[in-house]
Motif scaffolding. Structure first.
Motif, mmCIF file in Angstrom:
data_model
loop_
_atom_site.group_PDB
_atom_site.id
_atom_site.type_symbol
_atom_site.label_atom_id
_atom_site.label_comp_id
_atom_site.label_asym_id
_atom_site.label_seq_id
_atom_site.Cartn_x
_atom_site.Cartn_y
_atom_site.Cartn_z
ATOM 1 N N HIS A 183 0.789 -1.224 0.000
ATOM 2 C CA HIS A 183 0.000 0.000 0.000
ATOM 3 C C HIS A 183 0.825 1.281 0.000
ATOM 4 O O HIS A 183 0.276 2.357 -0.229
ATOM 5 C CB HIS A 183 -0.940 0.021 1.207
ATOM 6 C CG HIS A 183 -1.866 -1.141 1.256
ATOM 7 N ND1 HIS A 183 -2.852 -1.346 0.316
ATOM 8 C CD2 HIS A 183 -1.940 -2.186 2.116
ATOM 9 C CE1 HIS A 183 -3.501 -2.458 0.599
ATOM 10 N NE2 HIS A 183 -2.967 -2.990 1.679
ATOM 11 N N SER A 184 2.108 1.198 0.281
ATOM 12 C CA SER A 184 2.901 2.417 0.435
ATOM 13 C C SER A 184 4.181 2.407 -0.384
ATOM 14 O O SER A 184 5.092 3.174 -0.105
ATOM 15 C CB SER A 184 3.243 2.620 1.910
ATOM 16 O OG SER A 184 2.067 2.737 2.666
ATOM 17 N N ARG A 239 5.518 7.048 2.260
ATOM 18 C CA ARG A 239 4.284 7.499 1.627
ATOM 19 C C ARG A 239 3.343 8.081 2.672
ATOM 20 O O ARG A 239 2.827 7.373 3.530
ATOM 21 C CB ARG A 239 3.615 6.347 0.899
ATOM 22 C CG ARG A 239 2.539 6.803 -0.025
ATOM 23 C CD ARG A 239 2.458 5.888 -1.196
ATOM 24 N NE ARG A 239 1.607 6.447 -2.215
ATOM 25 C CZ ARG A 239 1.133 5.751 -3.202
ATOM 26 N NH1 ARG A 239 1.437 4.480 -3.301
ATOM 27 N NH2 ARG A 239 0.374 6.306 -4.100
ATOM 28 N N GLU A 282 0.465 10.057 1.997
ATOM 29 C CA GLU A 282 -0.956 10.193 1.650
ATOM 30 C C GLU A 282 -1.771 8.919 1.847
ATOM 31 O O GLU A 282 -2.987 8.962 1.842
ATOM 32 C CB GLU A 282 -1.113 10.694 0.201
ATOM 33 C CG GLU A 282 -0.707 9.711 -0.874
ATOM 34 C CD GLU A 282 0.779 9.692 -1.185
ATOM 35 O OE1 GLU A 282 1.148 8.963 -2.115
ATOM 36 O OE2 GLU A 282 1.570 10.368 -0.512
ATOM 37 N N ARG A 283 -1.127 7.791 2.037
ATOM 38 C CA ARG A 283 -1.863 6.543 2.258
ATOM 39 C C ARG A 283 -1.624 6.075 3.690
ATOM 40 O O ARG A 283 -0.699 5.351 3.968
ATOM 41 C CB ARG A 283 -1.414 5.482 1.263
ATOM 42 C CG ARG A 283 -1.752 5.927 -0.150
ATOM 43 C CD ARG A 283 -1.791 4.862 -1.142
ATOM 44 N NE ARG A 283 -2.786 3.846 -0.837
ATOM 45 C CZ ARG A 283 -2.904 2.742 -1.534
ATOM 46 N NH1 ARG A 283 -2.105 2.500 -2.541
ATOM 47 N NH2 ARG A 283 -3.823 1.849 -1.235
#
Length: 162
Positions: A76-77, A105, A107-108
């Protein structure tokens, strides 16, 4: 592997005591499935050398948490050419192991522990943080100060001897 990231301490994190009963392992890994697998295997080995032997409940639970957090960092990142950072910190008298996985990351971010949604019976993903929350005494996340990214952490406290 590259240089180590600093681990920020915030109000949601305990200050790490420096004593002979405290153990720390940290390393950066490539943000790939192979990197996540290597992180999980090295963490399992390190726990065994610290006195949490393979095959015991605490060992298996901590390795599960490490596996889920590192897999999430990769899945996810992932940012091309950026690694993720794993930190394991064990405090022997308190029987506490803290796991931190930092990626780049911002934003996630995962939901707050209180707002963790339950996946539907037909969903094929979305159970990773539920697997983290089950053995963890507490877990959370915070943004990485001074740079892009976040840290997702979990603490496992064991009340019985291994």
């Amino acid at each position: 592997m590259t240089s180590q990231l600093p681990s920020p301490v915030s109000a949601s994190q305990p200050v790490r005591p420096s004593n002979d009963l405290s153990r720390t392992f940290e390393m950066r890994f490539t943000s790939t499935p192979r990197g996540a697998r290597l992180a999980r295997r090295l963490a399992a080995h390190r726990l065994d050398t610290w006195g949490l032997p393979y095959g015991t409940g605490p060992h298996e639970e901590i390795v599960l948490v490490v596996g889920e957090l590192t897999a999430n960092a990769v899945q996810h990142s992932h940012v091309p050419s950026r690694d993720f950072h794993l930190l394991l910190h064990a405090i022997a008298p308190a029987r506490t192991v803290r796991i931190e996985v930092t990626d780049t990351r911002t934003e996630r971010t995962p939901p707050e522990p209180e707002g963790l949604p339950a996946p539907g019976s037909e969903d094929t993903c979305g159970r990773g943080l539920l697997l983290v929350a089950a053995p963890a005494t507490r877990w959370g996340r915070h943004l990485r100060p001074g740079g892009p990214g976040k840290t997702v952490w979990a603490e496992c406290v064991f009340t019985t001897p291994t």
